[in-house]
Write an enzyme that holds these catalytic residues in place. Structure first.
Site, PDB file in Angstrom:
ATOM      1  N   SER A   1      12.436  29.587  -3.792  1.00 56.72           N
ATOM      2  CA  SER A   1      13.730  30.072  -3.539  1.00 56.72           C
ATOM      3  C   SER A   1      14.107  31.346  -4.099  1.00 56.72           C
ATOM      4  CB  SER A   1      14.888  29.230  -3.807  1.00 56.72           C
ATOM      5  OG  SER A   1      14.571  27.787  -3.474  1.00 56.72           O
TER       6      SER A   1
ATOM      7  N   ARG B   1      19.657  26.182 -12.886  1.00 59.63           N
ATOM      8  CA  ARG B   1      18.777  27.353 -12.934  1.00 59.63           C
ATOM      9  C   ARG B   1      19.207  28.232 -13.994  1.00 59.63           C
ATOM     10  NH1 ARG B   1      16.643  24.309  -9.741  1.00 59.63           N
ATOM     11  NH2 ARG B   1      15.420  24.945  -7.865  1.00 59.63           N
TER      12      ARG B   1
ATOM     13  N   GLU C   1      17.485  34.331  -7.391  1.00 63.46           N
ATOM     14  CA  GLU C   1      17.243  33.465  -8.491  1.00 63.46           C
ATOM     15  C   GLU C   1      15.983  34.157  -9.147  1.00 63.46           C
ATOM     16  OE1 GLU C   1      15.136  29.224  -9.190  1.00 63.46           O
ATOM     17  OE2 GLU C   1      14.851  29.928  -7.268  1.00 63.46           O
TER      18      GLU C   1
HETATM   19  N1  EPU Z   1      18.863  24.334   4.903  1.00 64.30           N
HETATM   20  C1  EPU Z   1      19.046  24.798   6.041  1.00 64.30           C
HETATM   21  N2  EPU Z   1      18.296  26.069   6.747  1.00 64.30           N
HETATM   22  C2  EPU Z   1      17.174  26.145   5.867  1.00 64.30           C
HETATM   23  C3  EPU Z   1      16.976  25.821   4.719  1.00 64.30           C
HETATM   24  C4  EPU Z   1      17.999  24.854   4.119  1.00 64.30           C
HETATM   25  O1  EPU Z   1      20.028  24.682   6.875  1.00 64.30           O
HETATM   26  O2  EPU Z   1      16.354  27.170   6.350  1.00 64.30           O
HETATM   27  C5  EPU Z   1      19.504  23.370   4.633  1.00 64.30           C
HETATM   28  C6  EPU Z   1      19.121  21.931   4.746  1.00 64.30           C
HETATM   29  O3  EPU Z   1      18.986  21.367   6.065  1.00 64.30           O
HETATM   30  C7  EPU Z   1      19.735  21.085   3.816  1.00 64.30           C
HETATM   31  C8  EPU Z   1      20.121  22.035   2.722  1.00 64.30           C
HETATM   32  O4  EPU Z   1      19.991  23.435   3.308  1.00 64.30           O
HETATM   33  O5  EPU Z   1      20.765  20.688   4.358  1.00 64.30           O
HETATM   34  C9  EPU Z   1      19.226  22.024   1.329  1.00 64.30           C
HETATM   35  O6  EPU Z   1      17.813  22.230   1.847  1.00 64.30           O
HETATM   36  P1  EPU Z   1      16.716  21.918   0.803  1.00 64.30           P
HETATM   37  O7  EPU Z   1      16.737  20.483   0.641  1.00 64.30           O
HETATM   38  O8  EPU Z   1      15.525  22.671   1.536  1.00 64.30           O
HETATM   39  O9  EPU Z   1      16.611  22.436  -0.535  1.00 64.30           O
HETATM   40  P2  EPU Z   1      17.340  24.012  -0.993  1.00 64.30           P
HETATM   41  O10 EPU Z   1      18.933  23.808  -1.389  1.00 64.30           O
HETATM   42  O11 EPU Z   1      17.206  24.934   0.114  1.00 64.30           O
HETATM   43  C10 EPU Z   1      16.562  23.754  -3.520  1.00 64.30           C
HETATM   44  C11 EPU Z   1      16.026  24.401  -4.497  1.00 64.30           C
HETATM   45  C12 EPU Z   1      14.432  24.119  -4.360  1.00 64.30           C
HETATM   46  C13 EPU Z   1      14.169  22.853  -4.182  1.00 64.30           C
HETATM   47  C14 EPU Z   1      14.938  21.966  -3.199  1.00 64.30           C
HETATM   48  C15 EPU Z   1      14.701  20.460  -3.151  1.00 64.30           C
HETATM   49  C16 EPU Z   1      17.554  26.207  -5.226  1.00 64.30           C
HETATM   50  C17 EPU Z   1      17.642  27.697  -5.301  1.00 64.30           C
HETATM   51  N3  EPU Z   1      16.369  25.745  -4.529  1.00 64.30           N
HETATM   52  O12 EPU Z   1      16.299  24.067  -2.414  1.00 64.30           O
HETATM   53  O13 EPU Z   1      13.717  24.803  -5.424  1.00 64.30           O
HETATM   54  O14 EPU Z   1      12.686  22.539  -3.926  1.00 64.30           O
HETATM   55  O15 EPU Z   1      16.241  22.031  -3.716  1.00 64.30           O
HETATM   56  O16 EPU Z   1      15.305  19.955  -4.200  1.00 64.30           O
HETATM   57  O17 EPU Z   1      18.071  25.212  -5.962  1.00 64.30           O
HETATM   58  C18 EPU Z   1      12.967  26.951  -6.069  1.00 64.30           C
HETATM   59  O18 EPU Z   1      13.812  26.999  -6.871  1.00 64.30           O
HETATM   60  O19 EPU Z   1      12.135  27.753  -5.823  1.00 64.30           O
HETATM   61  C19 EPU Z   1      12.825  25.979  -5.168  1.00 64.30           C
HETATM   62  C20 EPU Z   1      12.130  25.729  -4.220  1.00 64.30           C
END
Ligand code: EPU
Length: 337
Positions: A237, A162, A333
């Site tokens: 995010s 990012r 972010e």
């Molecule tokens: N998780 C939780 N609770 C929640 C949300 C997530 O426990 O409420 C845990 C999930 O279970 C999982 C981990 O966190 O183990 C990762 O969750 P997820 O796969 O949903 O991805 P994220 O890390 O929360 C990132 C990006 C997203 C992107 C997803 C999928 C960032 C800041 N965000 O989210 O990007 O869609 O991975 O690759 O890196 C964005 O930047 O706007 C965005 C949506």
């Protein structure tokens, strides 16, 4: 090209926050953009793309220039690859679908990300194991002061998680006008390594996924977790996933062994901010019209009439609680205006 006074930005930010621009103009060509920059050289300017990565906490006391440059085309191709170029104002998801329709591979994992093409390099958007830096060739950008056009290569953009040069060394100096990508025409590198995609494809009984299958799986996952800004104001995010020292991670992980994580290097680990926020009890909470989404704690939402300051206050409360609970600072972010 008409410059409008006291123009509402509610429809121009995906959070759906009511705030007004002192002056506002939409530009539809690079020539128009140059003219506006030249004719208003001394005025404070604010560059607006798709409005999907910002939180407006006040009226914008500037000339807001909305980048509405449209058009996309193939610029070169050989047997294996195709080079495509899109102007900055094209909607990202529509652009991704256009590439998939022609069986061009590389962007499918980034389906349904809100925003416009021109802002994708700024924060090196990414999802489900792909980032735009993997397909990005170069972008053209206009210098706000001198109106000179400069091409930034992939290397020059200094992409990180990012991150890019546009958030650092040349912040607020350039406006990206077009972006070029190199995509595959065959031997696509189908990337289903991200757990959610594998599970979604299995659910749909897909064994040998096409680009379209991967895109559809990503769309299904995103729709199940992430609110549609047209229905519920949000900016994706709100926070970055924090990268913490491995030593600190060990201490937290021993207390919470179920926490998912991603090893960045021998000394650093990336932990999911969504998980931290959920553990801290914020998931699904609502404070007036500002809240934390019920399916993805990393996403803050506007239930209708929240102000930017109210959402900012919720975000600060979350940051403080996460710091007090885990000793980790989570960074926004989204750009706070
Ligand atoms: N998780 C939780 N609770 C929640 C949300 C997530 O426990 O409420 C845990 C999930 O279970 C999982 C981990 O966190 O183990 C990762 O969750 P997820 O796969 O949903 O991805 P994220 O890390 O929360 C990132 C990006 C997203 C992107 C997803 C999928 C960032 C800041 N965000 O989210 O990007 O869609 O991975 O690759 O890196 C964005 O930047 O706007 C965005 C949506």
């Amino acid at each position: 090209m008409e410059i409008l006074n006291q123009f509402s930005l509610k429809k121009y930010n995906t959070f759906g926050i009511e705030a007004s621009a002192r002056r506002f103009v939409a530009v539809h060509s690079v020539a128009e953009l140059k003219t506006i920059l030249q004719e208003n050289a001394s005025e404070k300017k604010f560059i607006l793309g798709g409005g999907s990565n910002m939180l407006l906490t006040q009226d914008v006391d500037a000339l807001v220039i909305h980048i509405d440059l449209k058009g996309k085309k193939i610029i070169r191709e050989d047997d294996d690859f195709v080079w495509v170029e899109s102007h900055a104002g094209e909607n990202w998801h529509e652009f991704v679908l256009w590439t998939i329709d022609q069986n061009f591979g590389g962007l499918e994992n980034m389906s349904l990300i809100p925003g416009n093409v021109g802002t994708t390099p700024v924060q090196n958007i990414g999802a489900y194991g792909a980032e735009i830096k993997d397909s990005f060739v170069s972008c053209d950008a206009i210098n706000i002061e001198t109106q000179e056009i400069r091409t930034f290569t992939n290397e020059e953009c200094k992409f990180g998680y990012r991150e890019s040069i546009f958030k650092n060394e040349v912040k607020n100096q350039y406006i990206i006008t077009s972006v070029a990508f190199k995509l595959t025409r065959n031997n696509h590198k189908i990337n289903t390594s991200y757990g959610d995609i594998t599970a979604e494809l299995a659910k749909q009984n897909v064994t040998i996924p096409t680009l379209k299958d991967v895109s559809n799986a990503v769309i299904a996952i995103r729709q199940s977790k992430l609110p549609d800004p047209k229905e519920l104001g949000n900016s994706g995010s709100f926070f970055k996933n924090p990268i913490i020292p491995a030593s600190k991670f060990e201490i937290i992980h021993s207390k919470f062994p179920e926490m998912k994580y991603f090893t960045v290097s021998d000394t650093e680990v990336k932990v999911p901010a969504g998980w931290l926020i959920e553990q801290a009890g914020f998931k699904g909470k609502r404070y007036g019209d500002a809240g934390i989404h019920k399916n993805q704690a990393l996403v803050l939402v506007n239930y209708g009439n929240a102000t930017g300051s109210e959402i900012l206050a919720v975000s600060k409360n979350i940051q403080q609680t996460i710091f007090d609970t885990f000793g980790i600072h989570i960074e926004a972010e989204v750009n706070i205006i």
